[in-house]
Design an enzyme around this catalytic site. Sequence first.
Site, PDB file in Angstrom:
ATOM      1  N   HIS A  12       0.810  -1.224   0.000  1.00 45.47           N
ATOM      2  CA  HIS A  12       0.000   0.000   0.000  1.00 45.47           C
ATOM      3  C   HIS A  12       0.850   1.284   0.000  1.00 45.47           C
ATOM      4  CE1 HIS A  12      -0.078  -0.561   4.656  1.00 45.47           C
ATOM      5  NE2 HIS A  12       0.973   0.125   4.302  1.00 45.47           N
ATOM      6  N   HIS A  59      -1.500   4.640   9.782  1.00 44.51           N
ATOM      7  CA  HIS A  59      -0.120   5.081   9.998  1.00 44.51           C
ATOM      8  C   HIS A  59      -0.057   6.405  10.765  1.00 44.51           C
ATOM      9  CE1 HIS A  59      -0.068   2.450   6.458  1.00 44.51           C
ATOM     10  NE2 HIS A  59       1.206   2.216   6.671  1.00 44.51           N
ATOM     11  N   HIS A 192      10.022  -4.214   4.390  1.00 52.53           N
ATOM     12  CA  HIS A 192      10.538  -2.854   4.301  1.00 52.53           C
ATOM     13  C   HIS A 192      10.837  -2.296   5.684  1.00 52.53           C
ATOM     14  CE1 HIS A 192       6.155  -2.118   4.707  1.00 52.53           C
ATOM     15  NE2 HIS A 192       6.323  -0.814   4.835  1.00 52.53           N
ATOM     16  N   GLU A 239       3.842  -5.476   8.657  1.00 52.71           N
ATOM     17  CA  GLU A 239       2.495  -5.325   8.079  1.00 52.71           C
ATOM     18  C   GLU A 239       1.985  -6.616   7.454  1.00 52.71           C
ATOM     19  OE1 GLU A 239       2.834  -0.544   6.969  1.00 52.71           O
ATOM     20  OE2 GLU A 239       3.010  -2.030   5.376  1.00 52.71           O
TER      21      GLU A 239
HETATM   22  C1  DHB Z   1       6.378   2.974   2.272  1.00 56.14           C
HETATM   23  C2  DHB Z   1       5.762   1.747   2.528  1.00 56.14           C
HETATM   24  C3  DHB Z   1       4.697   1.668   3.421  1.00 56.14           C
HETATM   25  O1  DHB Z   1       4.047   0.512   3.743  1.00 56.14           O
HETATM   26  C4  DHB Z   1       4.222   2.801   4.047  1.00 56.14           C
HETATM   27  O2  DHB Z   1       3.164   2.698   4.863  1.00 56.14           O
HETATM   28  C5  DHB Z   1       4.820   4.035   3.797  1.00 56.14           C
HETATM   29  C6  DHB Z   1       5.903   4.118   2.912  1.00 56.14           C
HETATM   30  C7  DHB Z   1       7.505   3.117   1.311  1.00 56.14           C
HETATM   31  O3  DHB Z   1       8.115   2.116   0.886  1.00 56.14           O
HETATM   32  O4  DHB Z   1       7.792   4.256   0.902  1.00 56.14           O
HETATM   33 FE    FE Z   2       2.578   0.862   5.484  1.00 54.53          FE
END
Ligand code: DHB
Ligand code: FE
Length: 279
Positions: A12, A59, A192, A239
């Site tokens: 997302h 978030h 990530h 997540e």
């Molecule tokens: C990114 C990924 C995410 O899941 C998020 O909530 C905010 C940023 C990213 O990779 O930039």
């Molecule tokens: Fe996220």
Amino acid sequence: MATILGGITTSHIPAIGAAIAKELEQEPYWQPFFDGYPPVHDWLDEHQPDVAILIYNDHGLNFFLDAVPTFSIGAAEEYHNEDEGWGLRPVPPFPGHPDLSWHLIESVIDDGFDVTMCQDMVVDHGFVVPHLLLWPGNDRPVKIVPVCVNTVLHPLPRPDRCLALGRAIGKAVESFPGDEKVVVLGTGGMSHQLDGERAGFINREFDALCMDAIVDDPEWIANHSILDLVEKAGAQGVEVIQWLMMRGALLGTVTELHRNYHIPISNTGAGLMLLENTR
Ligand code: DHB
Ligand code: FE
């Protein structure tokens, strides 16, 4: 009885929303990512679900650090997005399904999951970006029941509890006295990390293991602790517990119909899966 047709998981990342707004889908950076979605669009066109249970994490838009529910379910007539700090890209609101929301809330609380109920809820990129990816444009062909999971402020819920709550959600849908066709979405991930010493961390191997496990061995993910997931998938890669909750709601025979994986999109291993659920 309402029926769960299947589940879809997708990352997302907010930059996807910007790419859609700027019509960059066919640019070389974006094409391998957006090319994953047409098979999912075809499946949605063919099956025409009425409702999406959208499992995501906020978030810091609706819940800030002063009060973060571990699990919450929206029960609003409609859901609006709002500026998350980098400028609001206004999109039309998303219609809710309060009757199904209240049924889910009552049913999962009866099953021992003491969720927070939200009659008013603004929704961030965790909700909006997947919706725009799956139903491009301003059409709102499905009603939404949002289910929000805390992946922001520790302690986070245990992965096995997320799988169990997913199962309780599946049971709740199947006991709803309507003939709605339902699709369950799990958004976020894959690996990530956005902050700290490991900012930029992506783990392709672990993502591949998670994609395989989500099909027929979700317990493998559920048996990780949150700290295991942080280590293997990155601080925000946790997540993936939303994917796990989605998978829990599929109580029938699960068949993988499609997947796509591409790195990096922004800082993230971007994954997409379509699972069919037959009873
Ligand atoms: C990114 C990924 C995410 O899941 C998020 O909530 C905010 C940023 C990213 O990779 O930039
Ligand atoms: Fe996220």
